[in-house]
Design a protein around this motif. Structure first.
Motif, mmCIF file in Angstrom:
data_model
loop_
_atom_site.group_PDB
_atom_site.id
_atom_site.type_symbol
_atom_site.label_atom_id
_atom_site.label_comp_id
_atom_site.label_asym_id
_atom_site.label_seq_id
_atom_site.Cartn_x
_atom_site.Cartn_y
_atom_site.Cartn_z
ATOM 1 N N ILE A 88 0.875 -1.169 0.000
ATOM 2 C CA ILE A 88 0.000 0.000 0.000
ATOM 3 C C ILE A 88 0.915 1.222 0.000
ATOM 4 N N PHE A 89 0.925 1.936 -1.111
ATOM 5 C CA PHE A 89 1.786 3.111 -1.274
ATOM 6 C C PHE A 89 1.111 4.326 -0.655
ATOM 7 N N ARG A 90 1.829 5.041 0.203
ATOM 8 C CA ARG A 90 1.305 6.261 0.829
ATOM 9 C C ARG A 90 1.762 7.455 -0.006
ATOM 10 N N ASP A 91 0.845 7.995 -0.775
ATOM 11 C CA ASP A 91 1.132 9.067 -1.735
ATOM 12 C C ASP A 91 0.950 10.423 -1.074
ATOM 13 N N VAL A 92 2.063 11.084 -0.733
ATOM 14 C CA VAL A 92 1.992 12.373 -0.056
ATOM 15 C C VAL A 92 1.784 13.536 -1.023
ATOM 16 N N THR A 93 1.829 13.283 -2.316
ATOM 17 C CA THR A 93 1.610 14.380 -3.262
ATOM 18 C C THR A 93 0.220 14.983 -3.107
ATOM 19 N N THR A 94 -0.743 14.193 -2.657
ATOM 20 C CA THR A 94 -2.083 14.735 -2.437
ATOM 21 C C THR A 94 -2.104 15.674 -1.230
ATOM 22 N N LEU A 95 -1.254 15.428 -0.237
ATOM 23 C CA LEU A 95 -1.137 16.339 0.895
ATOM 24 C C LEU A 95 -0.572 17.679 0.429
ATOM 25 N N PHE A 96 0.399 17.656 -0.468
ATOM 26 C CA PHE A 96 1.001 18.891 -0.955
ATOM 27 C C PHE A 96 -0.010 19.754 -1.704
ATOM 28 N N LYS A 97 -1.053 19.156 -2.240
ATOM 29 C CA LYS A 97 -2.093 19.898 -2.957
ATOM 30 C C LYS A 97 -3.141 20.486 -2.012
ATOM 31 N N VAL B 265 17.623 15.787 9.958
ATOM 32 C CA VAL B 265 17.435 15.129 8.664
ATOM 33 C C VAL B 265 15.939 14.982 8.395
ATOM 34 N N PHE B 266 15.504 15.435 7.215
ATOM 35 C CA PHE B 266 14.100 15.371 6.823
ATOM 36 C C PHE B 266 13.891 14.412 5.673
ATOM 37 N N ASP B 267 12.874 13.574 5.782
ATOM 38 C CA ASP B 267 12.386 12.777 4.659
ATOM 39 C C ASP B 267 10.872 12.700 4.771
ATOM 40 N N ASP B 268 10.220 12.309 3.696
ATOM 41 C CA ASP B 268 8.758 12.245 3.739
ATOM 42 C C ASP B 268 8.273 10.995 4.451
ATOM 43 N N LEU B 269 9.004 9.881 4.309
ATOM 44 C CA LEU B 269 8.515 8.599 4.804
ATOM 45 C C LEU B 269 9.682 7.707 5.199
ATOM 46 N N ILE B 270 9.522 7.005 6.317
ATOM 47 C CA ILE B 270 10.516 6.008 6.731
ATOM 48 C C ILE B 270 9.894 4.635 6.539
ATOM 49 N N ALA B 271 10.501 3.845 5.678
ATOM 50 C CA ALA B 271 10.054 2.458 5.447
ATOM 51 C C ALA B 271 11.100 1.535 6.066
ATOM 52 N N THR B 272 12.026 1.025 5.262
ATOM 53 C CA THR B 272 13.071 0.143 5.789
ATOM 54 C C THR B 272 14.221 0.905 6.430
ATOM 55 N N ALA C 161 19.008 18.947 6.724
ATOM 56 C CA ALA C 161 19.368 18.167 5.535
ATOM 57 C C ALA C 161 18.113 17.463 5.041
ATOM 58 N N SER C 162 17.800 17.652 3.782
ATOM 59 C CA SER C 162 16.607 17.049 3.197
ATOM 60 C C SER C 162 17.005 16.005 2.175
ATOM 61 N N ILE C 163 16.250 14.908 2.171
ATOM 62 C CA ILE C 163 16.547 13.790 1.285
ATOM 63 C C ILE C 163 15.687 13.880 0.026
ATOM 64 N N ASP C 164 16.327 13.670 -1.105
ATOM 65 C CA ASP C 164 15.728 13.675 -2.442
ATOM 66 C C ASP C 164 14.545 12.723 -2.495
ATOM 67 N N ALA C 165 13.431 13.103 -2.937
ATOM 68 C CA ALA C 165 13.007 14.379 -3.455
ATOM 69 C C ALA C 165 11.898 14.985 -2.592
ATOM 70 N N ARG C 166 10.996 14.181 -2.086
ATOM 71 C CA ARG C 166 9.878 14.752 -1.326
ATOM 72 C C ARG C 166 10.329 15.335 0.008
ATOM 73 N N GLY C 167 11.452 14.877 0.542
ATOM 74 C CA GLY C 167 11.997 15.491 1.748
ATOM 75 C C GLY C 167 12.385 16.940 1.529
ATOM 76 N N PHE C 168 12.713 17.295 0.258
ATOM 77 C CA PHE C 168 13.064 18.680 -0.058
ATOM 78 C C PHE C 168 11.905 19.622 0.250
#
Length: 180
Positions: A24-33, A121-128, A58-65
């Motif tokens: 189940i992919f958590r799509d944060v692009t809808t939050l940005f809208k 350090v910023f990222d949008d999602l932590i998985a593994t 420090a932001s991680i490519d790309a959504r962490g930016f």
């Protein structure tokens, strides 16, 4: 769960069986809208880090930016980019890592941080946790400290946040989703 958390979760789209069956992919692009949800998220992070001893974000490519840049602006801190290999000009160091669906490498510019810097350090999602652990390694190679890892979403069942904490770095996330 507070009202704000419910609202923020409602702004994130869940896509079943992407990029592969059973995920189940958590799509944060809808939050940005959604300006209200985006403001809630950024305000929550700004409030958390407003009086902490951080010198850089420090932001991680790309959504962490996206999240990291807003918080860096609000806190008047330098923003450091950690990018996919081959995307940064100048002298860089890189770190290979494993992720859910393969392997990759990220880089940081060698002059991005000075020894002793205290980095959020910023990222949008932590998985593994592979990407974040690679970022931590790069920051430490430059002699800087990682103050904390911040993410919008944690997927605790994949144990990434636990691996990060096992490397002596605290983790903070606004939301957690159980399951894959």
């Amino acid at each position: 769960m507070s009202y704000d958390e419910l609202y923020i979760k409602s702004a994130i789209r869940s896509i079943a069986d992407w990029p592969e069956a059973g995920v189940i992919f958590r799509d944060v692009t809808t939050l940005f809208k959604d300006p209200k949800a985006m403001r809630m998220v950024c305000d929550a992070f700004v409030q958390r880090y407003m009086n902490q001893p951080i010198t850089h974000i420090a932001s991680i490519d790309a959504r962490g930016f996206i999240l990291g840049s807003v918080v860096a602006y609000q806190l008047n801190l330098p923003l450091i980019l950690i990018r996919k290999k081959g995307k940064l000009p100048g002298d860089t160091i890189s770190q290979d890592y494993s992720l859910e669906y393969g392997s990759a490498a990220i880089e940081i510019q060698t002059d991005a941080l000075e020894p002793g810097a205290k980095v959020l350090v910023f990222d949008d999602l932590i998985a593994t946790g592979g990407t974040v652990l690679a970022a931590i390694s790069l920051i430490r190679k430059l002699g800087a400290e990682v103050h904390e890892v911040a993410a919008l979403i944690d997927l605790p069942d994949l144990m990434g946040s636990q691996k990060i904490q096992d490397s002596n770095v605290p983790v903070y996330s606004l939301l957690a989703y159980e399951g894959l």
